[in-house]
Structures are given as C-alpha cells and as structure tokens.
Design a protein around this motif. Sequence first.
Motif, mmCIF file in Angstrom:
data_model
loop_
_atom_site.group_PDB
_atom_site.id
_atom_site.type_symbol
_atom_site.label_atom_id
_atom_site.label_comp_id
_atom_site.label_asym_id
_atom_site.label_seq_id
_atom_site.Cartn_x
_atom_site.Cartn_y
_atom_site.Cartn_z
ATOM 1 N N VAL A 53 0.749 -1.316 -0.137
ATOM 2 C CA VAL A 53 0.022 -0.124 -0.005
ATOM 3 C C VAL A 53 0.958 1.343 0.022
ATOM 4 O O VAL A 53 1.806 1.406 0.700
ATOM 5 N N TYR A 54 0.612 2.191 -0.962
ATOM 6 C CA TYR A 54 1.420 3.533 -1.034
ATOM 7 C C TYR A 54 0.528 4.564 -0.805
ATOM 8 O O TYR A 54 -0.488 4.582 -1.489
ATOM 9 N N CYS A 55 0.862 5.606 -0.002
ATOM 10 C CA CYS A 55 0.032 6.658 0.058
ATOM 11 C C CYS A 55 0.980 7.935 0.036
ATOM 12 O O CYS A 55 2.019 7.884 0.125
ATOM 13 N N LEU A 56 0.241 8.861 -0.667
ATOM 14 C CA LEU A 56 0.667 10.235 -0.840
ATOM 15 C C LEU A 56 0.011 11.222 0.146
ATOM 16 O O LEU A 56 -1.204 11.222 0.345
ATOM 17 N N ALA A 57 1.046 11.774 0.977
ATOM 18 C CA ALA A 57 0.512 12.625 2.155
ATOM 19 C C ALA A 57 0.919 13.965 1.902
ATOM 20 O O ALA A 57 2.080 14.131 1.649
ATOM 21 N N TYR A 58 -0.032 14.871 2.240
ATOM 22 C CA TYR A 58 0.181 16.328 2.198
ATOM 23 C C TYR A 58 0.678 16.555 3.818
ATOM 24 O O TYR A 58 -0.081 16.192 4.761
ATOM 25 N N VAL A 59 1.674 17.343 3.948
ATOM 26 C CA VAL A 59 2.415 17.299 5.427
ATOM 27 C C VAL A 59 2.607 18.879 5.493
ATOM 28 O O VAL A 59 2.967 19.745 4.762
#
Length: 687
Positions: A53-59
């Motif tokens: 599972v690969y997640c793109l996160a805004y930080v």
Amino acid sequence: MLHWWTSVILLSWFSVSQANFSSGLFNLTVYKQMPALYQLDDFDLCQDTISGVYCLAYVEIKPNSSSDLWQLIEEVSSDSKHRFRHDHVFRGVCLERCLDSILSADDATVFQPEDVQDVELSSYYNKVHLRRGDAEERLLYNELVNTCLNLEFGQKYELQVQSLIEYCEKADEPLDQDALDLVFYILMTSILMLTILSTYYDYQLSSSSLQQDLSFYQVPLKSSRQILLTSFSLSRNYYRLIQPHSSNFSRDVSFFDGFRVIGVLMVILGHTLMVFTTVPIHNPEFYEQFLFKFETSIFQNGSLVIQIFFVMSGFLLFVNFTDRQLVNPQTSTLNCISAYFRVFFYRYFRLLPSLLAVILFNATLLVRLQDGPFWRHMADGERVFCRVNWWKNVFFVTNHMLEDSCSHQTWYLGADMQLFELFLIVIVITKKHPKLTKPIYIILLLLAFVVPAVLTYILELDAIYHLRPETYRYLYFRHSDTFYQMYPPFYTNLGGYLFGFLCGHLYINQRSSTAVLRGKLRYELGMWLLVPAILGVLLSGYVFIRHDFAKPSLWLALYAGLHKNLWVLICSGFVFLMCCKVGGMAYAFCTLPVFRPLARISFQAFLWHIVVLRVVVGGIRQPVYVTSLFVICNVLSVFILTLIVSAVQAVLLEYPLGEVLRCLLKQEKVKKEVNSEIQMGRAQSAA
C-alpha cells in the motif's frame, strides 16, 4: 591568522545570505538544510507485493519558534511572490517501510493525527479523490502515516508535523469502469468504423471517376449525399488539411498561420513552466531563483500572448461578416436577428464536438494512461470535474466559473465565445445603422481601458497577473484574485476584439485602394520598431513582479488599464502591416508553407496540449532535477506529441463533423457564399 579571517568572512557571508532570502540572495548550503518539498518512497518496489500500500501525504510542519531551522523555513516561505511554502511538503509513504521504521524506533510514541490548517485543500482532496475505498483508507492509515512522518521529521529536523493522506494506492487495484467509460469506447469505435467505411466509399467513387489519381480527393463533390457519405474519408480530410490557400483573402492573411503556430508554442511553454510547479522536483530553487531575474518578466508577462488570438478572431469576424454582406441598412430587424443566430450557432456547433471529445477523454481514459506515486494527484481532478461540471465547458462559461472545472485552458474558449457574441451584436447593429459605428467604438474603447483599471483599484489587485510558485501547485488556482478577476473574464479582454475590428476596417479600405505599402521605408521601419515596443511592454512588468506595492493605488490601476491594451495595439499593428505584406523576412517566415497544416490543427493543439503535458510528466517516480535544457526538451517533446494528437483529432473528428454540419444546417444560398478558405479553416477564432 589567515585561517581565522577566512572563517570570519565565510561566517559573515553565510549569515547575510541566510537572513536575506526574500531579497533574492541565495545560499544553497543553507537552503538545503530545509526538508525537501517532495520525498517519495520507491513506488514500484512498494507495489511489488500483494499487500503493498502506497500513500501520498500532504504534510504541514508545525511552528517551533525555538528551532533555528523553523525560523529559516518561515523566512523563506514568507516571500510568496518568489518562494514555495517550505512548511507545506509532500511525502510518498510505503506503509510496509513506514511500519518497519516505527517498530525499529526507540521511541514508540504514537502521534495522533490532527486536522491540517489548510481546510480549503483538505476539502479539495475530499472532492477529487472519490474512488471506492478512498475515504476509508484515509481514516484507516492516517494515524500510521502521521506517526511515521513525525518520527522522520523528529529524528532529522527536530520538528513535528501534521499530515493528511491525499490518497492510497494498493497493488494491482483495478479502476472501476462505468457507463460513461463504455460510452467513450463505443463512440471511439464508431468513429473508427465510420472512417474506414467512408474512406472505402470515397475510394470506390475515385475508382469509378474519370480522375484516377489522388487529385480526385481534392475536388469538392457535387452531390449532398456523396459529401455526407465521404465526410469521414481519411483521404479527403488529409487533403483538406494540407490544401494551399485558394482565395485572395486567405492568401492575404496567410501570415496568421505563423502567428497561430508560434502562439501555441508560447502557450505550451508557459503551461509547461506552470505544470512543473505541480510535480515533484528535486531543486525548487531553480524555479524560485528564476523569478528574481529581470528577463523573467518576459515569461511572466507572457500571458499577454493569448491576446493575439483575440485580435485575429475580431479581425476575421469583421472581414468575413462584411464580405458576406449578411446585414445592410435595408435589412429588416427580423433578418438581422436571423443572421446573428445563424452565424453564432454555426460557430458554436463547429467548436462543440472537439471540446466534448476532450472532456469525455479526461473523464474516462486519461487516468488509465499512466501510473506512479503522483499520477492520481495529476489526473483525478480532471476525471471528477469533467464528469460533474462538464456543463461549464459545454455552455462556454468556464472563464467565469473556473473553480472545480476541468480543462482549465478552455477558459479561453469561454471568453472568446462571449466576446464573439458581443461583437457579433456590435457588427449587426453597425451594419444596420452605420452612423452608430463611431459612438459604439468609442464606448468600447473607453471600457477596454477603464474596466481593468477600475477593477484593479476597487478590488485592490496587482497591476498584472503573474504566476507565483504556490498559485497552481495543487492543480487549481489558489490565492490569486488578480487571475480570477483580470485574466479570464471577457469584459477585461475587450481590447483584443475591438482592435481586431479596427484592423478589419483598415484592411478593407487598403484592399480597395491602389496604394502599395510593401517596400516603403516608413512602413517597413514602423514594422520593425514594433519589436522593441513589444519587449518594452513585456519588460515593464518586472517592477510589479519583483516588488509589492500598497493597495489600492491609482498608479497600479493606471498600469493595469494600459499595459494589456498597449500590447493589443502593437499586435494590431503587426496584423495590419502584414496584411499589406510589410515585414520582409518576418513576413516571409510567418507565411512559410510548413505553417499551413500546423495552423489548421492549432485549435486541436490548444485543446489537447494540457492532456499531453499531464501524461508526459505524470508518471514521475522520483523528484526530477530541473534545468533550462530539461524544460526546453519537455516543451519541444510536448509540442511535437501535441501536433501528432491534434492532427489525428482534426482528421478523424473535427473535419468530418464540420462537413456533416454544413450538409445538415446550411441552406443553398449560404453554401454559395462560403468560400473554400472558410471550409478549410475550421476554428479560426480559437487558437
């Protein structure tokens, strides 16, 4: 002693550079201490396992006044005209790697996720990422990702963050298909079948004709039935694409071919620079430092380039309407209204199919053309908004409703269509009542200058619109009131059509006279003096790009009212003088035969270049290192690929449906009035 003095000098220079990022001074060593704007785990390696599972996160980095690094981040980010927000970053997180890092950490603290400060962006992501399971995965993995990122930032930078999962990708997770996808595939198959059958029928006609060579496909057919049945013929549409100009008027304005092609290339250049603010880049300082340079104002002010298309549209509308003599002082009011709707609807239905093709493509097939950690970030918005808000494009109102719209470049079509409607009313009235021509033109001229100036003053806008690093970083225009209020509305672009009309008047008067301007020194010299005048208008915006000014300001309002109209005036000078074949090498270049077919697909190129650009850059796996040569190579590759796609669209869709439209809607009288140039130029008023 020498070593001591060297250390003092270096430390002093280091301190000065660190404290003056907003002034354009730059220290790469200090700059690289900040967290990278983009950092992505290996997407393909993460997806290589069934459970990957690969997640793109805004930080968002939390403020910490006791941290020297935070103070540096805050200082750099405060210069919104030239710098990205370095406290807002993206991280591509492989959950397997993330879990391993948490389990191996000495401190097993779990960081509870908090809501990010940017509520607008959070709401936007909730609107565009609507695949099955997206909302559940955000809730399921948010705590894990937030803990992982806090451990990373705590160990590396001694800072804490709050994160928001934009979306997660599971290994081999298929994208659901629905009825709209099926409609697209059926339509695409139908068009291909029609093309094959129509081409075969055309071939049969040529076999039974006295003309046994390829010239048969260049001769218009006489029977309406044959015209309709051969409308999708590949051979006939190919020759429509490459056929030379056949009328005197088309030869007079053949330089428009060069204008269109160069204009589209400039548009692609500008949009490439804009899109590269949205993708993962390794060296954001390249873009930031670029904005401090004096020559940057040419590119930043390059949004004015689109005005040349408004000038050409206004010119073509005036000359074509006048030559056809659709309205004169003796024409009844009812016939005037009829002429208006006939011209308007013919143009509307000529442009609509190509526009619908782009919308349908973006809503269905686009998301399947690429993959990668950032692909959904690039494509999901188009898929969702083209399905939900397609009506904005169909009714040509995108320029006033850009929020949550798809195919943002079509704002131009909206503005152009509205200007076309307005100036079609103007020409109908002025042809019916010639005495009203001068008062109407004076009113429009005043409005062209006053409207931008008044809006700039009342709404406290910048003097010119220019792209800031954060303006389009999230794939929609943010915190840019100047853009929304001054760039796409039709009423701030009146000057282009108006000066196009005035050029039309001058051209018709010159055409009917015996005077020859070509070769006369004052006209040739005047033509070349327009070049430094254009550069002067472009470079004049540097001071407003470089510095902020108190608002409201009469000076800013005055400049806003003048600079776009000065540009339009100069463009009009080029148009009129080149109509008179003035310009020497410049005229010869713009009328090169190679531009002819490229100009005929320029409308399609304008529609499709953003799609091509998304596909080209959307599959990036790791942040790319950007250089000037890298940007130029991308511009050229996108330009070439766009021309290929545009040629296919023109031959398979635009030309055939244009032929069908003429067969179904045109009366016999109107058919006789339409010269072959109008038949060949499908979308002259667009790009």
